[in-house]
Structures are given as structure tokens and as C-alpha cells.
Design a protein around this motif. Sequence first.
Motif, PDB file in Angstrom:
ATOM      1  N   TRP A  61       4.156  35.102  15.750  1.00 28.02           N
ATOM      2  CA  TRP A  61       4.635  34.190  14.697  1.00 28.02           C
ATOM      3  C   TRP A  61       5.896  34.930  13.968  1.00 28.02           C
ATOM      4  CZ3 TRP A  61       3.502  29.963  11.704  1.00 28.02           C
ATOM      5  CH2 TRP A  61       3.984  29.722  10.353  1.00 28.02           C
ATOM      6  N   GLN A  62       7.030  33.741  14.075  1.00 25.09           N
ATOM      7  CA  GLN A  62       8.121  34.121  13.333  1.00 25.09           C
ATOM      8  C   GLN A  62       8.536  32.892  12.454  1.00 25.09           C
ATOM      9  OE1 GLN A  62      11.701  34.811  15.997  1.00 25.09           O
ATOM     10  NE2 GLN A  62      12.932  35.481  14.353  1.00 25.09           N
ATOM     11  N   HIS A  63       8.819  33.178  11.330  1.00 26.73           N
ATOM     12  CA  HIS A  63       9.218  32.270  10.290  1.00 26.73           C
ATOM     13  C   HIS A  63      10.532  31.609  10.604  1.00 26.73           C
ATOM     14  CE1 HIS A  63      10.012  30.587   6.387  1.00 26.73           C
ATOM     15  NE2 HIS A  63       8.609  30.553   6.000  1.00 26.73           N
ATOM     16  N   ARG A  64      10.711  30.258  10.202  1.00 28.30           N
ATOM     17  CA  ARG A  64      11.981  29.684  10.541  1.00 28.30           C
ATOM     18  C   ARG A  64      13.100  30.211   9.834  1.00 28.30           C
ATOM     19  NH1 ARG A  64      10.946  23.529   8.209  1.00 28.30           N
ATOM     20  NH2 ARG A  64      10.764  23.965   6.022  1.00 28.30           N
ATOM     21  N   ASN A 231      16.053  28.335  20.622  1.00 27.19           N
ATOM     22  CA  ASN A 231      15.651  27.338  19.539  1.00 27.19           C
ATOM     23  C   ASN A 231      15.699  28.110  18.141  1.00 27.19           C
ATOM     24  OD1 ASN A 231      15.126  25.068  21.509  1.00 27.19           O
ATOM     25  ND2 ASN A 231      13.534  26.260  22.039  1.00 27.19           N
ATOM     26  N   HIS A 232      16.731  27.839  17.440  1.00 26.75           N
ATOM     27  CA  HIS A 232      16.939  28.518  16.138  1.00 26.75           C
ATOM     28  C   HIS A 232      16.417  27.523  15.076  1.00 26.75           C
ATOM     29  CE1 HIS A 232      19.037  31.676  18.200  1.00 26.75           C
ATOM     30  NE2 HIS A 232      19.799  30.803  18.556  1.00 26.75           N
ATOM     31  N   ARG A 233      16.070  28.141  13.815  1.00 21.91           N
ATOM     32  CA  ARG A 233      15.761  27.172  12.726  1.00 21.91           C
ATOM     33  C   ARG A 233      14.409  26.653  12.945  1.00 21.91           C
ATOM     34  NH1 ARG A 233      20.810  26.693  13.330  1.00 21.91           N
ATOM     35  NH2 ARG A 233      20.737  24.519  14.486  1.00 21.91           N
ATOM     36  N   ALA A 246      -2.131  30.465  27.718  1.00 24.39           N
ATOM     37  CA  ALA A 246      -1.522  30.449  26.067  1.00 24.39           C
ATOM     38  C   ALA A 246      -1.200  29.019  25.557  1.00 24.39           C
ATOM     39  CB  ALA A 246      -0.434  31.497  25.886  1.00 24.39           C
ATOM     40  N   PHE A 247      -1.096  28.967  24.462  1.00 23.66           N
ATOM     41  CA  PHE A 247      -0.534  27.693  23.673  1.00 23.66           C
ATOM     42  C   PHE A 247       0.711  28.229  22.950  1.00 23.66           C
ATOM     43  CE2 PHE A 247      -0.088  24.465  20.294  1.00 23.66           C
ATOM     44  CZ  PHE A 247      -0.035  23.285  21.126  1.00 23.66           C
ATOM     45  N   MET A 248       1.883  27.613  22.873  1.00 30.38           N
ATOM     46  CA  MET A 248       2.791  28.320  22.175  1.00 30.38           C
ATOM     47  C   MET A 248       3.958  27.128  21.903  1.00 30.38           C
ATOM     48  SD  MET A 248       5.781  27.876  24.321  1.00 30.38           S
ATOM     49  CE  MET A 248       7.011  28.917  23.747  1.00 30.38           C
ATOM     50  N   GLY A 249       4.741  27.265  20.798  1.00 29.21           N
ATOM     51  CA  GLY A 249       5.626  26.267  20.446  1.00 29.21           C
ATOM     52  C   GLY A 249       6.738  26.931  19.431  1.00 29.21           C
ATOM     53  N   SER A 250       7.783  26.009  19.445  1.00 29.58           N
ATOM     54  CA  SER A 250       8.590  26.288  18.328  1.00 29.58           C
ATOM     55  C   SER A 250       9.095  25.031  17.658  1.00 29.58           C
ATOM     56  CB  SER A 250      10.133  26.787  19.230  1.00 29.58           C
ATOM     57  OG  SER A 250       9.950  28.085  20.003  1.00 29.58           O
ATOM     58  N   SER A 251       8.461  25.043  16.477  1.00 30.80           N
ATOM     59  CA  SER A 251       8.513  23.798  15.624  1.00 30.80           C
ATOM     60  C   SER A 251       9.257  24.002  14.552  1.00 30.80           C
ATOM     61  CB  SER A 251       6.854  23.595  15.216  1.00 30.80           C
ATOM     62  OG  SER A 251       6.816  22.761  14.052  1.00 30.80           O
ATOM     63  N   PRO A 252       9.961  22.798  14.266  1.00 29.28           N
ATOM     64  CA  PRO A 252      11.053  22.676  12.993  1.00 29.28           C
ATOM     65  C   PRO A 252      10.456  22.355  11.830  1.00 29.28           C
ATOM     66  CG  PRO A 252      11.239  20.725  14.221  1.00 29.28           C
ATOM     67  CD  PRO A 252      10.194  21.546  14.963  1.00 29.28           C
ATOM     68  N   GLU A 253       9.010  22.012  11.853  1.00 29.00           N
ATOM     69  CA  GLU A 253       8.169  21.446  10.773  1.00 29.00           C
ATOM     70  C   GLU A 253       7.308  22.014  10.157  1.00 29.00           C
ATOM     71  OE1 GLU A 253       5.782  17.306   9.495  1.00 29.00           O
ATOM     72  OE2 GLU A 253       6.694  17.534  11.677  1.00 29.00           O
ATOM     73  N   PRO A 321      17.079  13.321   0.534  1.00 27.22           N
ATOM     74  CA  PRO A 321      16.939  13.609   2.197  1.00 27.22           C
ATOM     75  C   PRO A 321      17.928  14.228   2.690  1.00 27.22           C
ATOM     76  CG  PRO A 321      17.589  11.340   1.593  1.00 27.22           C
ATOM     77  CD  PRO A 321      17.216  12.030   0.477  1.00 27.22           C
ATOM     78  N   GLU A 322      17.928  15.080   3.680  1.00 23.21           N
ATOM     79  CA  GLU A 322      18.736  15.840   4.366  1.00 23.21           C
ATOM     80  C   GLU A 322      18.543  15.796   5.810  1.00 23.21           C
ATOM     81  OE1 GLU A 322      18.413  20.185   3.536  1.00 23.21           O
ATOM     82  OE2 GLU A 322      16.204  19.850   3.313  1.00 23.21           O
ATOM     83  N   VAL A 323      19.765  16.130   6.552  1.00 20.17           N
ATOM     84  CA  VAL A 323      19.555  16.085   7.952  1.00 20.17           C
ATOM     85  C   VAL A 323      19.339  17.479   8.740  1.00 20.17           C
ATOM     86  CG1 VAL A 323      20.399  15.653  10.307  1.00 20.17           C
ATOM     87  CG2 VAL A 323      20.810  13.998   8.381  1.00 20.17           C
ATOM     88  N   ILE A 324      18.320  17.926   9.392  1.00 19.14           N
ATOM     89  CA  ILE A 324      17.986  19.211  10.031  1.00 19.14           C
ATOM     90  C   ILE A 324      18.555  19.256  11.384  1.00 19.14           C
ATOM     91  CG2 ILE A 324      16.470  20.999  10.439  1.00 19.14           C
ATOM     92  CD1 ILE A 324      17.173  20.392   7.541  1.00 19.14           C
ATOM     93  N   ARG A 325      19.616  20.084  11.931  1.00 17.18           N
ATOM     94  CA  ARG A 325      20.118  20.095  13.089  1.00 17.18           C
ATOM     95  C   ARG A 325      19.498  21.189  13.989  1.00 17.18           C
ATOM     96  NH1 ARG A 325      26.356  21.446  14.836  1.00 17.18           N
ATOM     97  NH2 ARG A 325      26.417  21.085  16.948  1.00 17.18           N
ATOM     98  N   LEU A 326      18.985  20.693  15.051  1.00 11.94           N
ATOM     99  CA  LEU A 326      18.308  21.559  15.989  1.00 11.94           C
ATOM    100  C   LEU A 326      19.263  21.596  17.382  1.00 11.94           C
ATOM    101  CD1 LEU A 326      14.695  20.714  15.553  1.00 11.94           C
ATOM    102  CD2 LEU A 326      15.764  22.640  14.389  1.00 11.94           C
ATOM    103  N   ARG A 327      18.638  22.272  18.318  1.00 14.27           N
ATOM    104  CA  ARG A 327      19.610  22.540  19.602  1.00 14.27           C
ATOM    105  C   ARG A 327      19.541  21.126  20.208  1.00 14.27           C
ATOM    106  NH1 ARG A 327      18.181  24.696  24.960  1.00 14.27           N
ATOM    107  NH2 ARG A 327      16.144  24.466  24.433  1.00 14.27           N
TER     108      ARG A 327
END
Length: 446
Positions: A61-64, A231-233, A246-253, A321-327
Amino acid sequence: MKQLSHLLRRMQQVLREPQPALPGSRQLVVSLSMDVAAAEESEPSLLPWLATQPVYPQFYWQHRQEPEEAAVCGIVRGFRHVSDAESFFQHYRSAPDVRVWGLNGFERTTADGGESADYLFLPRVEVIRQGNQLSLKVNVFSETSLQADADEAAAFIKFLLPAHPIAPLTSRIVAQEHHPSREGWVSMLEQALASIAADEMEKVVLARCTTLTLSQPLREASMMAASRAANHRCFHFMLAHNAEQAFMGSSPERLYLRQGTTLNTEALAGTVASDDNDRTAETLAQWLMNDRKNQCENQFVVEDISQRLQQSAATLDVMPPEVIRLRKVQHLRRAIRATLHQASDTACLNDLQPTAAVAGLPRQAARAFIRQVEPFTRGWYAGSAGYLSLAQAEFCVALRSAEINGDKINLYAGAGILPGSDPEQEWVELDNKAAGLKTLFDGEVS
């Protein structure tokens, strides 16, 4: 890392101290402060240490945003439901920060409702880095003798190995298959729009599973490390059953963060592509902020969350509201903060999962439609990943995720369907979302 080796030696000494020959649950902790810059220079992550260990299950686990990272391995006690974990905490009077880690499936059930896709466990060993604090925690539990389990924990510690570098991601994509196919997607969308037009639903989130065949079996830690670097943030999470499954992911939410009775959640819905060029990305972000369909989709989620928390929360505030920019994509997000009547993660999960951002509205009608038309079972996709404890809990939504099984990978992505949704545009949105993981491989096929 040298600091972790030092903590392991200290823990061996702690485990030599006598424990009661009685049933119970305890957590033994050793910690140290470290120079963060020096630590990151010598070892950028706890992931290489975790990937070296010969014991499973493993959870990463790593926090965003926060400088928090966790690597846990081994299992002391497993739980089918969050409610089971909460009962365990209460029965054994666990310390406030003892954590149970794992995944909650998209199709959750109640404690007496039969089978569950949840996989939650109290680990044997937990390594957590929070800022400049590194902690090693060992959980000891027995229904007969804490001393006997402490002896087992001491033997477990001796099997742990020093970290080795993670092998780079060298597998290549040699084939891919979409479920549904492009034609099947159009058919699904037409059915959804007809159901919405008939007032059977207001919105539904439909998903696609893309199966990639690789040139060679994949080590799950290699993919997790590559995604973490690119994949940051995002929240990064991984549950490994063995070296190749395994089950893995990089989730923004974030699904929710609960600290005592303070709850932080969010509405993350509405999507547009991102771009490496800052000016182009900003133009796309401005379009997203002003697009009626995407604003409507986000507002649906806000209203749904607010309604679901009506009975559980004493107060509730919605941020602008705000816009979150990902890769690869950008999202609309509204943060939501609430004060709960009581600190219950069972109630939080029942209220919030699945949100309208991953299922639709009304919840039951949308879920029934998804079960009827999607040609695969979601499992942990669009469920949640994280931890709970008495003091606090945090789960992210299991998005931008992949199921790894040797040389096969299932990538998952979804899109919100509303009146006016265009099949081709939504298909492109699926491609953009899946690209966060798919583009980690060189030589991808179209």
C-alpha cells in the motif's frame, strides 16, 4: 534497507520476552526515526523488501498524497467481512492502531448473506513508513496460548530475507482480447440507454475486461513497481497470493478515510484525456469543467453520497469541483467531509460501496443491470483496497486495476453511461483509463 534489518534484530529480542500462556491478541512494535532523504536515496520503496519474502499473502500500500507506505506479509487471522474484523477488535480489545488489510469485492454481502469476495487479514508482519518514522509490527494471536504463537512469530521472523532489487518489467504483449468486444460494447450501451430512457435507471457504469497475453510470466512486483514509478497521485495497492498471482492497481479515487468519527470521501466522476503538454492538458481540463454531461455525472455521485450518508452523518459539507490531472486521464472531483454519529467501518462500506461512480443510480437497479449484461464477473474490480483499525480506516476504490496470473493479465476499466452517451467516445475513454497500466509494457498491440 539497513534500518529494517536493525528493526528485525530488535524484534527478535522482543519476541524472546515471555508471553502469557493464555488466549488473546497483541501487537509488538519497534520503531525508529530515519533521514527520509537518505532512506529514499538508498531504497526508494518497501516494495523490494516485500517482493523478496518467501511468505504469502502479501499486501502493499502506498498513499496517493501522504508519505505513507506499508508492506505486510503472512496471515494470523483472516476475515470474510469488515464486520468480522470489527468484532475481533472489540472482543480482543485490540490497540487502536492495529490494522487489518485487504480487499472488499464489488459485490459485497452482509455477514449472514452467504459468500463474499472480501479478502481481509491480520498480518503476521507489518512494516510501515510514515514520514521519517519506520515501524515494524508483529501480530501475535492465539485462542489458547500467546506464548505458543509468539514462538511461531519468532520462527517466522527468522525466515525473512534482505531486500533484493525488483527485476524490470520485460514482458511484452503478444495478444489481447476485449470482453465485451467492440460490437458487444455498442450493444451493451444501447441496452443501457434504452433502460435509462424507460426510467429504469438514471445512470449505469459499464466496464470492460481486457485480457493480455504476455511473452513470459510476470512477477507481480515488477508491474507494481513500474506503475508506482509512472502513475503519480494514485493509491498503489497489491494483494499477492504467490509470485505470479495477484490483484493490483493504481487508483486515483479514495472511497473514504475515517479518523474517529470524521469521514472524508469524494465524488470522482467525469473524465477527459490528459496530455504531456501542459497547455493542451489545461485546455482539456477547462473543457471538462464546463462540459454539461460530465458535470451532471459528477453531481449524480455527489447527490448519491449525500443521500446515503444522511442517516449516518450528523454534518456533511461538499467542496467546489476541481480537476485532477493524471498521466493518461483527468477527472472531476468534489471532496466531501462528514461527521459520523458513530465510528463504524461496516456502516461506511455499506453506505459508500459501490458508489454511483462505479455502479450507477439507483444502486440496486444499476447493479442488477451490470450482472445481467457484463460478460465477466467484476470480483475485486471497483471494490475497495486498504485497511481498517479502531482509530482510523482508509480504502481506495479498486480502479485502474489488474488481475495477474502468470502470462495472463486482466485489465479493467469502466465508463459512466447517461442519456446522450456515445459508444465510440466511451470506448475511447476505456482505452484511456486502461492505458495507465497497459502502456507500462513496451510493444503493446492496438
